[in-house]
Design an enzyme around this catalytic site. Structure first.
Site: not given
Ligand code: SAH
Length: 346
Positions: A94, A107, A114, A118, A121, A339
């Site tokens: 996406e 974006c 991935c 996390c 996420c 995000c």
């Molecule tokens: N792997 C990379 C890029 C992808 S995530 C990274 O970790 O930076 C992009 C951003 O979205 C990151 O800052 C991540 O922590 C944030 N993110 C992930 N899940 C989220 C959520 N549920 N709500 C808000 N931000 C989130």
């Protein structure tokens, strides 16, 4: 059986020039084709109208142009557009267009799924299936630039690598894509308008500094206490904060460019005084700014956005120590485009 045709965009410009010479044509023809492939970003040899029919047929015999397809597009009521992008092998990633009155930001994804886990996420649930190729990253930017012109009457202004995947775990391809995006032979965008966001792979952050990359670096920090960070980002057990800090110091010493920390405040996880103090201390190592991101709920409510009081405590403490802090509102939540919500739901 006929040999499988090669993806022409895996060739460098020199390889393309050699190909034409080997096939009895001029090397210059390679430059023409290269321009069609990247700057003009066509997806079919037939569209290369400055070439003779015979040349186009010859290319068609040897090569394919693997390309992405916008499989589905959703528009949020705030103007955000989310694309489900189909890759040549049928997998989906996406990417999102985020408009504001002054800029439009793409974006983009760097991997299918991935490998980091996390806990907050949605992409983490997909696991990593493969890395994206440079052209697949490039094509996402081209597609979003076209949408920006069509729906918002201006070209794309910024790019963030905050879609699916961990860009530093696909470093070589991300760099190749950014080279094309920033080169005049590609899209000619300024690297200053590109931000690569990472959970923090120390070795690669140092490599980026050595490579003298010109784009911006953002680190998804979310906690400056190892124990807390490891509980929400298990990857921190392998690359603890001390290693991250050392890599960031190296980055700053070489590039003299500020780092952005992305940080979500959750109730009951990182909303205590000691969490704030740890962040303030971490921010003293390297010149930086903090983006407090709104949490986008992804499921059963294990994670909850912290109270406004807790968030205001973060803001006042950071400001008291002269650390720049911005609060980032989510965009495109109604279509799961914000995000951490990218999970190929549709
Ligand atoms: N792997 C990379 C890029 C992808 S995530 C990274 O970790 O930076 C992009 C951003 O979205 C990151 O800052 C991540 O922590 C944030 N993110 C992930 N899940 C989220 C959520 N549920 N709500 C808000 N931000 C989130």
């Amino acid at each position: 059986m006929k040999p499988k045709k090669k993806d022409i965009r895996a060739l460098t410009k020199d390889q393309l020039r050699d190909f034409f010479v080997e096939n009895g044509d001029k090397a210059f023809r390679g430059n023409q084709v290269y321009e069609w492939l990247w700057h003009k970003a066509v997806h079919s040899f037939d569209d290369m109208t400055s070439l003779s029919k015979a040349t186009r047929e010859m290319l068609d015999e040897h090569f394919v142009i693997n390309h992405i397809e916008v499989d589905a597009m959703q528009r949020s009521n705030d103007g955000t557009i989310k694309n489900a992008i189909k890759l040549h092998d049928g997998l989906i990633v996406e990417s999102v267009l985020i408009p504001t009155p002054t800029r439009t930001t793409a974006c983009v994804s760097s991997q299918v799924g991935c490998s980091l886990d996390c806990k907050f996420c949605a992409t983490a649930r997909l696991k990593r299936m493969r890395n994206l190729n440079p052209d697949e990253i490039y094509d996402q930017v081209v597609a979003i630039d076209q949408q920006s012109r069509l729906y918002h009457n201006h070209k794309l202004s910024n790019i963030v690598f905050m879609g699916m995947g961990e860009p530093l775990m696909n470093y070589n391809n991300v760099i190749k894509a950014i080279d094309k995006i920033t080169s005049e032979e590609g899209l000619g965008m300024s690297p200053k308008r590109i931000t690569v966001s990472t959970s923090g792979v120390p070795k690669i952050i140092k490599k980026m500094a050595d490579d003298e990359v010109k784009f911006n670096l953002a680190v998804s920090l979310h906690s400056a206490i190892d124990e807390v960070r490891t509980s929400i980002m298990p990857f921190n057990a392998t690359f603890p904060l001390d290693d991250l800090r050392e890599a960031l110091e190296y980055w700053y010493a070489k590039t003299k460019r500020k780092i952005t920390y992305e940080y979500i405040v959750w109730g009951g996880i990182n909303d205590r005084k000691e969490d704030i103090k740890a962040l303030v201390d971490f921010c003293k190592y390297v010149p930086c700014k903090v983006n407090l991101i709104e949490y986008n709920p992804i499921d059963d409510g294990e994670f909850q956005q912290a109270s406004s009081l807790a968030i205001n405590n973060y803001i006042s403490n950071l400001e008291m120590h002269d650390i720049t802090v911005n609060v980032r509102r989510s965009r495109g939540k109604d279509i799961d485009a914000a995000c951490g919500q990218l999970a190929n739901k549709s």
